[in-house]
Design an enzyme around this catalytic site. Structure first.
Site, mmCIF file in Angstrom:
data_model
loop_
_atom_site.group_PDB
_atom_site.id
_atom_site.type_symbol
_atom_site.label_atom_id
_atom_site.label_comp_id
_atom_site.label_asym_id
_atom_site.label_seq_id
_atom_site.Cartn_x
_atom_site.Cartn_y
_atom_site.Cartn_z
ATOM 1 N N LYS A 76 -41.651 4.259 -0.443
ATOM 2 C CA LYS A 76 -40.609 3.692 0.094
ATOM 3 C C LYS A 76 -40.075 2.753 1.592
ATOM 4 C CE LYS A 76 -36.766 7.475 1.627
ATOM 5 N NZ LYS A 76 -36.367 8.422 1.974
ATOM 6 N N SER A 151 -32.470 10.752 -0.207
ATOM 7 C CA SER A 151 -32.304 8.879 0.231
ATOM 8 C C SER A 151 -33.155 8.194 -0.616
ATOM 9 C CB SER A 151 -32.692 9.472 1.390
ATOM 10 O OG SER A 151 -33.874 9.613 2.448
ATOM 11 N N SER A 175 -34.728 14.854 -0.192
ATOM 12 C CA SER A 175 -34.333 13.339 -0.033
ATOM 13 C C SER A 175 -35.347 12.613 -1.340
ATOM 14 C CB SER A 175 -34.643 12.828 0.653
ATOM 15 O OG SER A 175 -33.586 12.103 1.547
HETATM 16 N N1 GLN Z 1 -29.302 14.025 2.000
HETATM 17 C C1 GLN Z 1 -29.791 15.101 3.745
HETATM 18 C C2 GLN Z 1 -29.461 13.825 5.136
HETATM 19 O O1 GLN Z 1 -28.539 13.244 4.672
HETATM 20 C C3 GLN Z 1 -31.941 14.531 3.222
HETATM 21 C C4 GLN Z 1 -31.942 13.430 3.769
HETATM 22 C C5 GLN Z 1 -33.504 13.234 3.276
HETATM 23 O O2 GLN Z 1 -34.105 13.939 3.601
HETATM 24 N N2 GLN Z 1 -34.216 12.430 4.443
HETATM 25 O O3 GLN Z 1 -29.535 14.102 5.684
#
Ligand code: GLN
Length: 473
Positions: A76, A151, A175
């Site tokens: 990532k 994400s 994410s």
């Molecule tokens: N969808 C969640 C957010 O927008 C989780 C993001 C993540 O786990 N980095 O914060």
């Protein structure tokens, strides 16, 4: 079998048996990345991956047999890899070059991995669809019109489209598990502290963890074995012993807990039937299933959306147009540099989180929001502890339903925040959770079920997932 369909375990075996060379392997995967370029999963293929493959072939010829010998990995874009751009899919960091390796990078390289490239993500890991990337959306590997989740959407899509057998993502609130579910693969969020966060661009430090995507349980377990462990550069990393995760245990006698609140919550949601089918399957194969309670689990989502933005606000303060980031060229005073650079550098969602975070930390709101959220977190942690007195594992849906259409949630951010309804509790409680592919939604796209355990019992989770993978086969 095509090279790109092989698992990491198989690739390593074939390379060590001299049936394949690392160079052949890397060439095959890079070709696959090119073939599926339009999915926009990978932001950059690293030029030196062929050179590194050749060097690895020589090393192997001299007897090297690391746990990831010759295994191609995609990371990532918020994990520092020395000398490579690490942009967090933000315009602000588009030219930022990592000055050192994250600990996880050092660990995978020392076991012989070859890093192919960096994967697209929601800017600074904020989002659930990869639509918040400054470099365009990633597409769902099974339906081009849909999102891959986020994400870590690029990392998930890359594994699902055989661009690599294993990729690394990060989790703060779901994410890894949510995109794993949307792409039909395995995604682990380990125990908080299991993997070093050194060299990971911080979003919410008390929740962030590196996570693992794979198409098989073995590959996931193998990667955890390599990257888990304490690290003097991360004081929140744990000294707890690293298990041999590939040594699966017999788990037939484990008791699986079904939280009654989750059963209630899922009523009327697209995941409801699938969840029920999973529970029925457990009963059919003779697993003891027990109804348990996680009384305040519905408070996890609001708690998360107070704690995560609060921490993000302070973590992102360092991106100011002076250090790291690109600077607005017209700004004349220091104030202007901050203001203009941040205004043009950050995307809309990141700005929203910064404002939310500043609000909940401001005098007058701190007690009402941040402090209260921390108290709720304490309660959630003890509810999980109590629940694990009654059962060994907890299962629940990973997501509300299958992947949604690109652009279908543009106006109300709360709609997107709700995506995290089932995932955030594991982050709030710090416990590990693995999303396994199970079932399909009404449009034929994959769904996932998450398996949650007490802290540091990833081995139990993998053993259970392995058993279930044989049942579902
Ligand atoms: N969808 C969640 C957010 O927008 C989780 C993001 C993540 O786990 N980095 O914060």
């Amino acid at each position: 079998m095509e090279i790109v369909s092989l698992s990491a375990v198989e690739i390593r075996e074939k390379i060590l048996k001299k049936e394949l060379t690392c160079l052949q392997v890397v060439q095959a995967f890079v070709e696959q990345i090119k073939k599926y370029e339009k999915y926009n999963a990978v932001l950059e293929v690293f030029d030196d991956c062929f050179e590194n493959a050749k060097k690895m072939d020589e090393k192997i010829a001299n007897g090297f047999d690391g746990k990831l010998a010759g295994v191609p990995i995609i990371i990532k874009d918020n994990i520092l890899y020395d000398g490579k751009i690490c942009s967090c899919s933000s315009k602000f960091l588009k030219d930022f070059v990592a000055p050192y390796n994250a600990t996880v990078i050092d660990k995978i390289l020392s076991e012989g991995a070859i890093i192919l490239g960096r994967a697209n993500m929601d800017e600074f890991a904020m989002g659930s669809s990869t639509e918040n990337s400054a470099f365009g959306v990633t597409h769902n590997p099974l339906d081009f019109d849909c999102v891959p989740g986020g994400s870590s959407g690029g990392s998930a899509c890359a594994v699902a489209l055989n661009m690599c057998p294993i990729s690394l993502g990060t989790e703060t609130g779901g994410s890894v598990r949510q995109p794993a579910s949307y792409c039909g693969i395995y995604g682990l969020k380990p125990t908080y502290g299991r993997i070093s966060r050194y060299g990971i661009v911080a979003f919410a430090s008390s929740l962030d963890q590196v996570g693992i995507f794979s198409r098989t349980v073995e590959d996931n377990a193998l990667m955890l074995e390599v990257i888990a462990g304490s690290d003097e550069n991360d004081s929140t990393s744990s000294n707890e012993k690293v298990d041999n995760y590939l040594d699966f245990q017999d788990v037939k006698n484990l008791v699986v807990g079904i939280p009654q609140e989750i059963v209630e919550m899922s009523k009327g949601m697209p995941c409801q039937n699938n969840y029920q089918q999973f529970i029925n399957l457990l009963k059919n194969i003779g697993i003891t299933v027990k109804t348990i309670s996680l009384k305040d689990i519905s408070l996890c989502l609001p708690t998360y959306y107070i704690l995560a933005p609060a921490e993000a606000t302070s973590n992102l303060a360092r991106f100011d147009g002076v250090k790291y980031t690109s600077r607005n060229q017209e700004a004349k005073t220091l104030q202007e540099i901050y203001k203009k650079s941040r205004s043009e550098g950050f995307g809309k969602e990141v700005k929203r989180r910064i404002m939310l975070g500043n609000y909940v930390l401001s005098a007058g709101s701190y007690e009402a929001y941040y402090k209260k959220a921390k108290a709720v977190q304490g309660k959630i942690i003890s509810e999980f502890e109590d629940a694990f007195e009654m059962c060994d594992l907890i299962v629940m849906p990973t997501t509300i339903g299958e992947a949604f259409k690109i652009g279908s949630k543009p106006t109300n951010p709360i709609d997107t925040y709700k995506e995290d309804i089932f995932t955030v509790s594991a982050n709030i409680a710090g416990v590990p959770s693995l999303s396994i592919p199970f079932g399909k939604g009404e449009h034929g796209l994959p769904l996932g079920i998450q398996i949650i355990s007490k802290k540091f019992e990833e081995k139990k989770i993998y053993s259970f997932a392995k058993m279930m993978s044989k049942v579902v086969e």
